[in-house]
Design a protein around this motif. Structure first.
Motif, mmCIF file in Angstrom:
data_model
loop_
_atom_site.group_PDB
_atom_site.id
_atom_site.type_symbol
_atom_site.label_atom_id
_atom_site.label_comp_id
_atom_site.label_asym_id
_atom_site.label_seq_id
_atom_site.Cartn_x
_atom_site.Cartn_y
_atom_site.Cartn_z
ATOM 1 N N VAL A 129 0.943 -1.215 0.043
ATOM 2 C CA VAL A 129 0.115 0.039 0.107
ATOM 3 C C VAL A 129 0.982 1.301 0.074
ATOM 4 O O VAL A 129 2.066 1.310 0.725
ATOM 5 C CB VAL A 129 -0.946 0.026 1.048
ATOM 6 N N VAL A 130 0.769 2.294 -0.955
ATOM 7 C CA VAL A 130 1.298 3.266 -0.989
ATOM 8 C C VAL A 130 1.036 4.205 0.173
ATOM 9 O O VAL A 130 -0.041 4.863 0.248
ATOM 10 C CB VAL A 130 1.094 4.192 -2.263
ATOM 11 N N GLN A 131 1.838 4.477 1.012
ATOM 12 C CA GLN A 131 1.763 5.289 2.302
ATOM 13 C C GLN A 131 1.809 6.741 2.139
ATOM 14 O O GLN A 131 1.309 7.695 2.432
ATOM 15 C CB GLN A 131 2.692 4.596 3.541
ATOM 16 N N GLU A 132 3.057 6.861 1.318
ATOM 17 C CA GLU A 132 3.413 8.331 0.952
ATOM 18 C C GLU A 132 4.325 8.643 -0.328
ATOM 19 O O GLU A 132 4.830 7.557 -0.790
ATOM 20 C CB GLU A 132 4.528 8.892 2.032
ATOM 21 N N VAL A 133 4.075 9.682 -0.951
ATOM 22 C CA VAL A 133 4.401 9.990 -2.448
ATOM 23 C C VAL A 133 5.597 11.114 -2.055
ATOM 24 O O VAL A 133 4.918 12.165 -1.773
ATOM 25 C CB VAL A 133 3.405 10.228 -3.490
ATOM 26 N N LYS A 134 6.607 11.127 -2.556
ATOM 27 C CA LYS A 134 7.706 11.985 -2.325
ATOM 28 C C LYS A 134 8.474 12.234 -3.796
ATOM 29 O O LYS A 134 8.240 11.391 -4.739
ATOM 30 C CB LYS A 134 8.911 11.741 -1.678
ATOM 31 N N SER A 135 8.850 13.339 -3.953
ATOM 32 C CA SER A 135 9.737 13.487 -5.358
ATOM 33 C C SER A 135 10.777 12.597 -5.578
ATOM 34 O O SER A 135 11.321 12.497 -6.559
ATOM 35 C CB SER A 135 10.038 15.228 -5.184
ATOM 36 N N SER A 136 11.625 12.110 -4.239
ATOM 37 C CA SER A 136 12.543 11.340 -4.511
ATOM 38 C C SER A 136 12.270 9.897 -4.431
ATOM 39 O O SER A 136 12.969 8.888 -4.553
ATOM 40 C CB SER A 136 13.309 11.475 -3.140
ATOM 41 N N GLY A 137 10.948 9.620 -4.259
ATOM 42 C CA GLY A 137 10.362 8.246 -4.292
ATOM 43 C C GLY A 137 9.431 7.866 -3.490
ATOM 44 O O GLY A 137 8.456 8.637 -3.521
#
Length: 156
Positions: A129-137
């Motif tokens: 499950v995607v918990q967090e989306v960052k510019s670095s990953g």
């Protein structure tokens, strides 16, 4: 013979593919037609589908021959070995490009809460499950294993 992926100088993909073909090496640079706009006009331009990549089919012992072409930088590697592309993947790309209206392609990034199945690596085939989306990953939660996986883009 295997298909390999060559990394080229930016905007040299078609030139490299043409030079390799002149040398007798089977090369494939998939292209698409895109409409580009300048300040005074619009024009249809043939653009490489994959920036800085060209596929080549060569014997293992003749892999170094491609470096005789200017614009070739290196082979793309996967797990310490030159990346091999399967014949059916090349055929799928060719088929998709020959019948663009038959396929609908949507490119989107993952959103927090998306459920994904990992396709490669040590956690292959695990549900996350995607918990967090960052510019670095991304930060992924592997519920079945009870762990959090942090995936970061490599810096060049």
């Amino acid at each position: 013979m295997n298909w390999y992926v060559l990394y080229t100088k930016p905007k040299w993909e078609k030139k490299v593919a043409d030079k390799l073909k002149e040398m007798g090496i089977k090369a494939y640079c998939p292209t698409t037609i895109q409409v580009r706009q300048w300040s005074d006009r619009k024009k249809k331009v043939e653009m490489p589908l994959f920036s800085s990549y060209v596929f080549v089919q060569v014997e293992e012992r003749e892999r170094n021959a491609v470096f005789a072409v200017s614009g070739v930088i290196r082979y793309l590697f996967w797990l310490g070995k030159p990346a091999i592309v399967k014949d059916q993947e090349i055929v799928a790309i060719q088929q998709w490009l020959s019948e663009p209206d038959s396929f609908e392609v949507e490119v989107r990034t993952w959103q927090a809460g998306d459920r994904v199945v990992l396709e490669q690596g040590v956690f292959k085939d695990q549900l996350a499950v995607v918990q967090e989306v960052k510019s670095s990953g991304y930060v992924l939660v592997l519920e079945a294993l009870g762990c959090v996986l942090k995936v970061e883009k490599k810096k060049r």
